[in-house]
Design an enzyme around this catalytic site. Sequence first.
Site, PDB file in Angstrom:
ATOM      1  CD  GLU A 160     -29.369 -65.683  17.661  1.00 54.50           C
ATOM      2  OE1 GLU A 160     -30.345 -66.255  17.093  1.00 54.50           O
ATOM      3  OE2 GLU A 160     -28.282 -65.486  17.090  1.00 54.50           O
ATOM      4  CD  GLU A 186     -28.270 -70.062  15.685  1.00 50.49           C
ATOM      5  OE1 GLU A 186     -28.452 -70.228  14.458  1.00 50.49           O
ATOM      6  OE2 GLU A 186     -29.147 -69.624  16.451  1.00 50.49           O
TER       7      GLU A 186
END
Length: 541
Positions: A329, A215
Amino acid sequence: MRRTGSQSNYDSMLSCGTYLNKLIAVLEGKLSRFWSYLLGGVLAATSAVSFAQQRVEPITINAQSATTPFPHFWEEMFGSGRAILTLRDSYRKDLRSVKSVTDFRYVRFHNIFHDEVGFYNVDANGKPVYNYSYIDQIYDGLLENGVRPFVELSFMPEKMTSDIKDQQGFWYHPNIAPPKNYAMWDDMVRHFVQHLVDRYGIEEVSQWYFEVWNEPNIGFWGGVPAQKTYFELYKHTADDVKAVNSRLRVGGPASAQAAWAGDFLRYAYTNHIPVDFLSSHVYGNDSSEDVLHAKQDIPRNQMVCRAVEKVHNEIAGSPLPKTPFILSEFNASYSNEPDVTDTVYMGPWLADTIHQCEGMVDMMSYWTFSDVFEEQGVVKTPFYGGFGLIAEDGIPKPAYNAFALLHRLGTAQIKVDSDSVLVTRRKDGALAIALWNYAAPFGSGPTYTPPPSQLPAAKRFLLHVKGVNSNAAVTLMRLDADHGNVIKTYDAMGRPAFPSRSQILQLRKAGQLASPEHLHLDKGSLSIEVPAQGLVVLEVR
């Protein structure tokens, strides 16, 4: 209307089965609205239950229809907290439990380069020292339990970081700054990957995945500007991995909120940088502004697949349109919401997500398989809205049961016209059918809200199955407020923060799936009631 544990109402409805089946035979092929109206009226007249509050959906299934492949993309990989946790006995027990009901193949976690793993150091002369002791124990433990690593290459060792103070806010404070210089990073990555190939062999490690960072677009990467500097990190890392062996798979950008996909692939293509897969993340409560860059009212059960569709289309429109897409995710929430991830809500949410995302993504990784997890610190109570399928002390949550039920679906799909039904055929010849009744969570945020006294309406599925024995055996399994729901027992205990040993045993038992119901078709038909937030999987043989 809510279905209780009593069978009396259900049995009384089934007692009119012969008459219903005659109606179905007469009305088959007519307009479904007319069919539902008439059947709903008959049911109301023959049961003490009022069906004015109940939705009715007739479904016709032809078991001999052509099928399409239905890979179990939602259960091939799971996430977990950080690397060092894999050494715990509780982690490995939970891994084995989830493996037993999903047969998942990969696990992903953060922080393999964190100082607590003890991998990277420098000597008095500033030369690198690599210690593989915990590295080997971590990966040996996964492989011994039949699971391969999806290696997230993160975060920055303190003796390599360009900014010792640039730490992410997790409890274990990972350093997110770029390296002091890329020669140090390159040397570390190459030694790390080479060691894995030397220890496990290229035939094994070529089946792993290497994902660069986590991320970088939302505060897990300290480079400025974020995208440009991350792309530099990716180029170095991908080249390092391929320098060890070109068969190894490397990808990224592991972005949050389904971001950067098109930009990443264009950069890789233009600069001739290897990319074997594209990875991204999204959660059910991500905002439309963050994901789609537009203000839209997208409910929690649709956001994940709207984001998946976005990335899927960006890949298709890129210079690398055949790039595999891995959602590394996903979950219904990125925050701790006990009315979401702890409850039976997750059954229909997961089924809905599978139904909507099918065909647009190669693999999805549910975050996470276990609440052996410490991003917010040490767990303070077993049910706090943790992401895992298994709560502290090995207590299975409803989400664990949802994965167990949906694992029973086959690998060939028979299409039906419904947004709350999946029909599949298994290799053993049985039909495996999922039915669900989606309803929004009863609360949101970190504070638990008990179920209301008046629940949303139940839903009745009127199944007519052609192409099988007209009285074929049916095995029916349920997940709802009264089946496979540990939270009902936990609430009755008063929600103790630290359950006693005897209470833990009660909770483990309460979290198990209920015994299946054994029914049979009546002249090819069956009536199934599913309460709000309920999931049913039935097998027809």
